[in-house]
Design a protein around this motif. Structure first.
Motif, PDB file in Angstrom:
ATOM      1  N   ARG A   6       0.969  -1.578   0.028  1.00  0.00           N
ATOM      2  CA  ARG A   6       0.180   0.084  -0.145  1.00  0.00           C
ATOM      3  C   ARG A   6       0.923   1.351  -0.100  1.00  0.00           C
ATOM      4  O   ARG A   6       0.335   2.421  -0.775  1.00  0.00           O
ATOM      5  CB  ARG A   6      -0.634  -0.101   1.237  1.00  0.00           C
ATOM      6  N   HIS A   7       1.933   1.197   1.114  1.00  0.00           N
ATOM      7  CA  HIS A   7       2.678   2.074   0.773  1.00  0.00           C
ATOM      8  C   HIS A   7       2.988   2.412  -0.918  1.00  0.00           C
ATOM      9  O   HIS A   7       3.616   3.467  -1.242  1.00  0.00           O
ATOM     10  CB  HIS A   7       4.013   1.845   1.827  1.00  0.00           C
TER      11      HIS A   7
ATOM     12  N   ALA B 215       1.005   4.324  -3.042  1.00  0.00           N
ATOM     13  CA  ALA B 215       1.223   5.348  -2.843  1.00  0.00           C
ATOM     14  C   ALA B 215       2.348   6.402  -2.978  1.00  0.00           C
ATOM     15  O   ALA B 215       2.211   7.808  -3.752  1.00  0.00           O
ATOM     16  CB  ALA B 215       0.735   5.637  -0.880  1.00  0.00           C
TER      17      ALA B 215
END
Length: 332
Positions: free
Chosen positions: A30-31, A34
């Motif tokens: 997820r990081h 982003a």
């Protein structure tokens, strides 16, 4: 502008659990999404207590389900371990669940030793032609062209992006002949990097999938606020690598200050050679390393690799890397 992606072996830290490693992988994916990373790959390894990605297709589903846009895939599936039909079904299922987001990188190494290979009910007593035949059989299942007389369900008509992986010139030659993208494992096997890329580009044959060669190479990045901190964080992977090379694979250990000095000049020289495709240290130091590697290889995409004991430090390293790659894009 050079896209950048991430290779994660889903490390199990010393004293940690597989559950924890998988949770961190989802968080890191997820990081990375982003931050603008293009792909998030996991790799198949077996019989190693420090790596939690043995059931690679399952881990890909876990990571893809935790993200929304980033491509997720295998870097890679070790095809000698599997019947091509099984891989067609697995990745056909992943493609149905996450359409347009699944990559399937294929390698010919077993990702294990002979003892583990026997336990998997596969044999290493095969000739060099088996891997190309298996790749083409897999392509046939996805194309649903009837060549095998068997229809893969799921699998028929699926469209995962196929890649050939390599740590020698063999994979480069096969990727060129088949007109597929090629990813080189220079993060741990740098010796044939330049020759493999040259062969791939020279011999590439256009295919329905790719009109021109597309190469990606792996590069270790341990980025931190200072050079000293980067060296400290990198020592976990260095310890794990030495343990693996000496036949004692282990969970990812905590970092140690002055680790290179503790193993002597000969040990440090081994690490310097095997991990030569690396950038370790402050943003300025890492930027120079990235720039030199991209200039040397001219790759179309950079595959970042690293394992760190501290999860937040690893996320910080990815953030620094993304910022530096943004600067590379702006300069281009």
């Amino acid at each position: 502008m050079t896209p950048f992606s991430f290779l994660d072996l889903v490390p199990v830290v010393e004293g940690g659990t597989v559950s924890g490693a998988l949770a961190r992988a989802a968080d890191l994916a997820r990081h990375a999404e982003a931050l603008g990373f293009n792909r998030y790959w996991v790799a198949e390894h077996h019989g190693m207590e420090g790596i939690a990605s043995a059931a690679t297709a399952v881990v890909i589903a876990h990571v893809a389900g935790a993200t929304t846009r980033i491509r997720v895939g295998a870097g890679g599936i070790m095809l000698p371990n599997h019947a091509p039909l099984v891989i067609a079904e697995q990745f056909g299922t992943l493609d149905a669940l996450f359409p347009g987001r699944i990559d399937l990188g294929l390698g010919r190494a077993p990702g294990s030793d002979q003892r583990v290979a026997r336990a998997m009910r596969r044999t290493l007593a095969s000739d060099a032609n088996d891997f190309p035949r298996d790749v083409m059989e897999l392509q046939s299942y996805f194309a649903d062209d009837g060549a095998t007389g068997i229809r893969a369900t799921p699998g028929a008509g699926a469209r995962p992006d196929l890649w050939i992986l390599g740590s020698s010139t063999f994979g480069a030659q096969l990727a060129a002949v088949l007109g597929l993208p090629f990813a080189f494992a220079s993060h741990f096997a740098p010796d044939s990097l330049d020759m493999a890329l040259a062969i791939y580009r020279r011999d590439f044959r256009p295919s329905p999938a790719f009109a021109k060669p597309y190469a990606m190479a792996a590069f270790n990045i341990f980025a931190a606020d200072t050079d000293a901190e980067g060296e400290y964080l990198a020592s976990s992977q260095q310890q794990a690598f030495v343990a693996l090379r000496t036949g004692n694979p282990r969970q990812l250990p905590p970092p140690i200050k002055g680790y290179r000095e503790s193993i002597g000049a000969q040990g440090a020289a081994i690490l310097d050679h095997v991990l030569q495709c690396s950038a370790v240290g402050s943003p300025a130091t890492v930027a120079r390393g990235i720039d030199a590697f991209l200039r040397r290889t001219g790759v179309d995409e950079l595959l970042v690799a690293s394992a760190m004991f501290d999860h937040e430090a690893r996320k910080r390293s990815l953030a620094i890397t993304a910022e530096l790659m943004g600067e590379v894009r702006a300069a281009a």
